[in-house]
Write a protein that holds these residues in place. Sequence first.
Motif, mmCIF file in Angstrom:
data_model
loop_
_atom_site.group_PDB
_atom_site.id
_atom_site.type_symbol
_atom_site.label_atom_id
_atom_site.label_comp_id
_atom_site.label_asym_id
_atom_site.label_seq_id
_atom_site.Cartn_x
_atom_site.Cartn_y
_atom_site.Cartn_z
ATOM 1 N N ARG A 36 0.834 -1.200 0.000
ATOM 2 C CA ARG A 36 0.000 0.000 0.000
ATOM 3 C C ARG A 36 0.879 1.264 0.000
ATOM 4 N NH1 ARG A 36 -5.137 -0.014 2.047
ATOM 5 N NH2 ARG A 36 -4.685 -1.607 3.616
ATOM 6 N N LYS A 37 1.910 1.195 0.848
ATOM 7 C CA LYS A 37 2.804 2.342 0.988
ATOM 8 C C LYS A 37 3.551 2.608 -0.326
ATOM 9 C CE LYS A 37 6.220 3.844 4.315
ATOM 10 N NZ LYS A 37 7.116 3.372 5.379
ATOM 11 N N TYR A 38 4.014 1.511 -0.931
ATOM 12 C CA TYR A 38 4.767 1.663 -2.181
ATOM 13 C C TYR A 38 3.887 2.275 -3.276
ATOM 14 C CZ TYR A 38 7.626 0.826 -6.216
ATOM 15 O OH TYR A 38 8.355 1.029 -7.361
ATOM 16 N N ILE A 39 2.661 1.772 -3.378
ATOM 17 C CA ILE A 39 1.746 2.258 -4.416
ATOM 18 C C ILE A 39 1.380 3.719 -4.167
ATOM 19 C CG2 ILE A 39 -0.595 1.949 -5.370
ATOM 20 C CD1 ILE A 39 -0.018 -1.153 -4.663
ATOM 21 N N ALA A 40 1.127 4.049 -2.905
ATOM 22 C CA ALA A 40 0.822 5.436 -2.544
ATOM 23 C C ALA A 40 1.958 6.348 -2.988
ATOM 24 C CB ALA A 40 0.613 5.545 -1.038
ATOM 25 N N ASN A 41 3.155 5.893 -2.703
ATOM 26 C CA ASN A 41 4.333 6.661 -3.039
ATOM 27 C C ASN A 41 4.478 6.831 -4.557
ATOM 28 O OD1 ASN A 41 6.519 7.990 -1.947
ATOM 29 N ND2 ASN A 41 7.906 6.299 -2.484
ATOM 30 N N TYR A 42 4.228 5.741 -5.276
ATOM 31 C CA TYR A 42 4.404 5.761 -6.736
ATOM 32 C C TYR A 42 3.458 6.749 -7.412
ATOM 33 C CZ TYR A 42 4.718 4.319 -11.591
ATOM 34 O OH TYR A 42 4.884 4.331 -12.949
ATOM 35 N N GLU A 62 -4.694 6.758 1.912
ATOM 36 C CA GLU A 62 -5.512 7.223 0.789
ATOM 37 C C GLU A 62 -5.615 6.173 -0.321
ATOM 38 O OE1 GLU A 62 -5.150 12.019 0.988
ATOM 39 O OE2 GLU A 62 -3.523 11.005 -0.080
ATOM 40 N N ILE A 63 -4.942 5.056 -0.129
ATOM 41 C CA ILE A 63 -5.021 3.956 -1.099
ATOM 42 C C ILE A 63 -5.921 2.859 -0.541
ATOM 43 C CG2 ILE A 63 -3.705 2.153 -2.325
ATOM 44 C CD1 ILE A 63 -3.037 4.973 -3.299
ATOM 45 N N ILE A 64 -7.018 2.608 -1.227
ATOM 46 C CA ILE A 64 -7.923 1.520 -0.858
ATOM 47 C C ILE A 64 -7.714 0.415 -1.879
ATOM 48 C CG2 ILE A 64 -10.348 0.871 -0.449
ATOM 49 C CD1 ILE A 64 -9.465 3.361 1.171
ATOM 50 N N PHE A 65 -7.403 -0.792 -1.406
ATOM 51 C CA PHE A 65 -7.319 -1.912 -2.353
ATOM 52 C C PHE A 65 -8.731 -2.357 -2.729
ATOM 53 C CE2 PHE A 65 -2.959 -2.597 -0.540
ATOM 54 C CZ PHE A 65 -2.279 -2.424 -1.742
ATOM 55 N N THR A 66 -8.941 -2.527 -4.029
ATOM 56 C CA THR A 66 -10.237 -2.991 -4.536
ATOM 57 C C THR A 66 -9.971 -4.111 -5.534
ATOM 58 O OG1 THR A 66 -10.216 -1.475 -6.418
ATOM 59 C CG2 THR A 66 -11.197 -0.646 -4.368
ATOM 60 N N ARG A 67 -11.042 -4.593 -6.155
ATOM 61 C CA ARG A 67 -10.861 -5.604 -7.193
ATOM 62 C C ARG A 67 -10.389 -4.978 -8.506
ATOM 63 N NH1 ARG A 67 -15.665 -8.388 -8.687
ATOM 64 N NH2 ARG A 67 -16.877 -6.809 -7.611
ATOM 65 N N TYR A 114 -7.661 5.586 -5.207
ATOM 66 C CA TYR A 114 -7.040 6.661 -4.446
ATOM 67 C C TYR A 114 -8.131 7.675 -4.136
ATOM 68 C CZ TYR A 114 -5.162 11.366 -3.898
ATOM 69 O OH TYR A 114 -4.939 12.637 -3.447
ATOM 70 N N GLY A 115 -8.150 8.168 -2.919
ATOM 71 C CA GLY A 115 -9.069 9.247 -2.598
ATOM 72 C C GLY A 115 -8.390 10.193 -1.633
#
Lengths: 144, 405
Positions: B73-79, B87-92, B236-237
């Motif tokens: 989650r942290k990596y994706i938020a950062n990217y 602010e990153i919610i994992f969804t399908r 992302y929100g």
Amino acid sequence: MTIQEQQKAIIEEFSIFDDWMDKYAYLIELGKELPMIDEKYKTNQYLITGCQSRVWLFAELDDEGKVVFTADSDAVITKGIVSLLIKVLSGHAPKEILDTDLEFLEKIGLKEHLSPTRANGLVSMVKQMQFYARAFQLKSNAKK
Amino acid sequence: MLYDIEQIRKEFPILKQTVNGKPLVYLDNAATTQKPDQVINRMVAYYENENSNVHRGVHHLSQLATDAYESARKYIANYIHASDPKEIIFTRGTTESINLIANAFETFVNEGDEIVISSMEHHSNLVPWQQLCVRTGAGLIVIPVNEEGELDTDQFKSALNERTRIVALTHISNVLGTINPVKEITQLAHEMEIPVLIDGAQAMAHIPVDVQDIDCDFYTFSGHKAYAPMGIGALYGKSEWLEKLPPYQFGGEMIESVHFDATTFNDLPYKFEAGTPNVAGALGLEAAIRYIDKHGIENIRKYEDELLAFATSQLNLIEDLQIIGTAAQKTAVISFIVDGVHAYDIGTLLDKMGIAIRTGNHCAQPLVDSYGLTGTIRMSLAMYNTKKEIDIFIDALKKVLGMLR
């Protein structure tokens, strides 16, 4: 020719092709022999839904109680496949049509077109042809 | 940096395949991309070494899984330059992300309100809003595209008013390849205090994404269109929005405490992640984005732009072929039609030659309708495609047209 004999004849015809291009070229040619649907039936009412290519299919009962199919499609490969189906099923009694196992599509290597994911509506097409046959059968039973 | 295409191709095991006896030429990347070893291996490693349910367990494995999941989650938020991992919610995937927002927004949408979208939206960024309008009596305002497949920002601006509750717009069109001026449109909407959702499904694998630069309130994407597994994606929100929105699904991780008469909900991001999450998917997604980052999104973009220019020029040489979508800013998606030849026939015969393209309306039926078409043929490129593959595709297309005309 019975439906079975017709299926056999088609399987034989296709067995000479070892190259897919020849096979599809022949299929495209067959499309040109398709018994054309009357323009007035090329409406949404006769359109088979769920197809990427559009197919219109019409059926009527002739004087001898045989089902006669006519159709058209805007894609030539689909047209060829419809043409084959009509070759096999048209001109036969409703009961014969309903009793048929359409094995030839698999035998001539066109089974992939039966997969619902192809979205060419072959499955719906076959279903619709059987639906017509069933409707005619019910109608004639009611008369008896 | 050298773009080592040979090495890249080796890392995608599926590309070695043959189809109908011919080497696979995979040009359906806008539908889904293939997965590199790095992604596949990461998921295998998770199930071999770390698998456990996240967040709840006190035991060793649960801690490993939780750490891995949260660091993804942290990596994706950062990217994507989110300001906080929460602010990153994992969804399908994109579809679920948009449905989540469209459902949560029901609280803010009343009869007579308006929701603004464009005519180039994928069904996934159209139907959820249309259905929200049906439920609430709000109106769906659709901004058209011009002949080239571009949006008119002035038209967008004039569609916005005090009744507009949200603007939902795709970053890149899956049919036309158009890159929309999302930053500019977000700014226009924000001047009127209207929130903006950007559908980034087609963007992640192809262009840099910076949510703070765009300043959008929501950004959605799917892993599988960016070299990650299917069934994982993200929403992302901005946290001030996510805090305000009610939960979407209930149960599992999203609760804080439960009593028979009432439940209090967990904080962000868990409030929106009901049930056991797709941990392996999230780790696969992290691995995929790391893979993109390793090669550099700017390098990938440059490489794909070259392929796009080459394919476009080759296609333009074919008689009676018309490219649909000629925006100045576009990614490696080319839709086209050939006069008098049905897209389905072309697709069927190309498949026989080992070439995977897509035909039909590409889940954007209103857009295809607006061009007066029933479907197009779409080739869409990815970081592993080559000029040689485009040559094979063009030759095959010519052969196919020879058969069909």
